[in-house]
Design an enzyme around this catalytic site. Structure first.
Site, PDB file in Angstrom:
ATOM      1  CG  HIS A  99      -1.778   1.288   1.224  1.00 13.20           C
ATOM      2  ND1 HIS A  99      -2.936   1.387   0.490  1.00 13.20           N
ATOM      3  CD2 HIS A  99      -1.603   2.488   1.830  1.00 13.20           C
ATOM      4  CE1 HIS A  99      -3.451   2.594   0.654  1.00 13.20           C
ATOM      5  NE2 HIS A  99      -2.664   3.286   1.467  1.00 13.20           N
ATOM      6  CG  ASP A 178     -11.852   3.679   5.780  1.00 18.08           C
ATOM      7  OD1 ASP A 178     -11.369   4.554   6.524  1.00 18.08           O
ATOM      8  OD2 ASP A 178     -11.509   3.521   4.602  1.00 18.08           O
ATOM      9  NE  ARG A 185      -9.850  10.946   8.068  1.00 18.65           N
ATOM     10  CZ  ARG A 185      -9.054  10.137   7.372  1.00 18.65           C
ATOM     11  NH1 ARG A 185      -9.499   8.964   6.933  1.00 18.65           N
ATOM     12  NH2 ARG A 185      -7.818  10.485   7.117  1.00 18.65           N
ATOM     13  CB  SER A 200      -8.469   5.382   6.821  1.00 12.37           C
ATOM     14  OG  SER A 200      -8.971   5.299   5.501  1.00 12.37           O
ATOM     15  CE  LYS A 204      -9.146   1.775   2.274  1.00 10.52           C
ATOM     16  NZ  LYS A 204      -9.272   2.908   3.200  1.00 10.52           N
TER      17      LYS A 204
END
Length: 446
Positions: A99, A178, A185, A200, A204
């Protein structure tokens, strides 16, 4: 609030949870579990959750709170399980994922997933679309004719088994709390809160069920974390969250003060990714791809290999071709090109001493490569192509960048975004060499 919601006795109310965090107290696990679940059920209103996220932004969270907030978001939806994944011949497949916290020209997922899969490790890469100056992996791949992002869980599992890599959209069932919270947000000025960013991302990624996770945490002008201290705190927080959840997690801290590679834009970045898979491409893209691959493979138990070898010998390209074809794409089709181009040229002789990632990202966005809000279409061929990197000597009149768009009225706003974002100056060879030889990798965490 619905009549059913009002008639159901709730163990807490939103005001007392807001007050607790507003006044600097740590939330209990029970408060966290309730408020995340209640927000998902529409018992907690958007304005109440906005107040709570602002209190978190201002007062922070303890490590325990962040872990429990993350767990509550995971519990709001389904979890994937790759434990039984095998090849068609029945060989068990380890899984690994990457990620990135996002940046300009960050096309690393495209060459990375097939590269890692070429060593017999499965890569389930659930990705997203871009918003603002940061490009989305799915937008890039959708510039390939026929390619589709939306796969069922069954299709994903079959592709992982047969090809070894998949890049696709995350299902709506993963951490739905989320999804709602992220949108909130984005419009309430709380995107940069480290506890909320970490939870967040990790809610995931943990829900995705991969065995190993490598994080690419970026810092610099083109990243969400502008300074190294904040990026390091975010990386450490996410590594701890992953490990606490039983996921083998490590992070690379990487530089996003300068764009990655020589392109920012959807089809432009696909083209550059294919160059990397063919054994070429910009040195910084190759460096980061190889180092992330090495970390992902090590986490999956594959050591003693040089991932650069499978870029040179074509094995990674073979997986790329099969991966694109498996999702309906034509890897040999001509990529889209923009209808109009305009050059940005050097005004003097000298060395390119500055090239600001945010300026380039905003320019690409204004040219049509990105979107201002979710759901907007993007131009496949739009973006910025760089012809020089910091440390390169340039001559007056030389093209430094080419701007690409289908709508030429966008050029002026794109050039305004670039104003002050690059500089050509006198510099001796030692200074120029130092700029050219900078490593994109700043540190390893975990």
């Amino acid at each position: 609030m619905s009549t059913e919601s009002q008639s159901t006795a709730e163990p807490f109310d939103a005001i007392e949870v807001i007050h607790a965090k507003r006044d600097g107290h740590a939330l209990t696990r029970e408060q966290i579990d309730w408020v995340v679940d209640a927000y998902t059920r529409d018992v907690v209103a958007d304005e109440q959750m906005s107040a709570l996220t602002m209190a978190i932004f201002l007062n922070g969270m303890e490590r325990r709170e962040i872990a429990e907030w993350t767990a509550a978001m995971i519990a709001s939806g389904e979890r994937m399980d790759f434990a039984g994944l095998t090849t068609p011949e029945g060989r068990p497949l380890a899984t690994t994922d990457k990620h990135s916290t996002g940046g300009v020209g960050d096309k690393i997922t495209l060459p990375l997933a097939p590269l890692v899969a070429s060593y017999g490790v499965a890569v389930p890469q659930l990705s997203g679309r871009g918003l603002g100056h940061t490009g989305g992996t799915l937008d890039k791949l959708e510039s390939i004719r026929g390619w589709r992002a939306d796969l069922s869980n069954q299709e994903m599992m079959r592709q992982l088994s047969e090809v070894g890599a998949v890049i696709c959209a995350a299902g709506a069932g993963l951490a739905p709390a989320d999804k709602r919270l992220y949108a909130l947000r984005d419009v309430t000025g709380t995107v940069e809160a480290i506890p909320l960013i970490a939870s967040s991302i990790m809610s995931k990624k943990i829900a995705e069920g991969t065995g190993t996770l490598v994080l690419d945490v970026k810092c610099g002008s083109g990243a969400f974390m502008k300074n190294e201290e904040d990026a390091r705190e975010l990386a450490r927080t996410m590594v701890d969250l992953g490990r606490d959840a039983g996921v083998n997690t490590t992070a690379l801290l990487t530089d996003m003060s300068v764009p990655l590679g020589l392109t920012a834009g959807n089809a432009l970045e696909v083209r550059e990714s294919v160059e990397v898979l063919a054994g070429g491409g910009p040195a910084d893209v190759v460096e980061l791809t190889v180092e992330l691959a090495r970390a992902m493979l090590a986490g999956a138990g594959v050591t003693g290999v040089d991932p650069a070898e499978n870029l040179r010998n074509g094995r990674a390209m073979d997986v790329w071709t099969r991966m694109i074809e498996a999702q309906g794409g034509d890897p040999r089709a001509q990529l889209p090109t923009a209808a109009h181009t305009e050059a940005v040229t050097a005004e003097t002789d000298g060395v390119l001493t500055e090239l600001d990632a945010m300026a380039v990202g905003l320019a690409a966005w204004r040219l049509g490569a990105g979107r201002e809000r979710q759901g907007q279409p993007v131009q496949a061929g739009a973006g910025v192509e760089l012809h020089a990197r910091p440390g390169d000597r340039v001559a007056k009149g030389q093209t430094l960048m080419t701007l690409h768009t289908d709508t030429p009225e966008r050029f002026e706003r794109a050039k305004a975004a670039l104003a002050g974002g690059w500089a050509v100056a006198e510099a001796d060879e030692a200074a120029a060499a130092a700029l050219r030889e900078r490593s994109v990798i700043l540190d390893r965490i975990g």
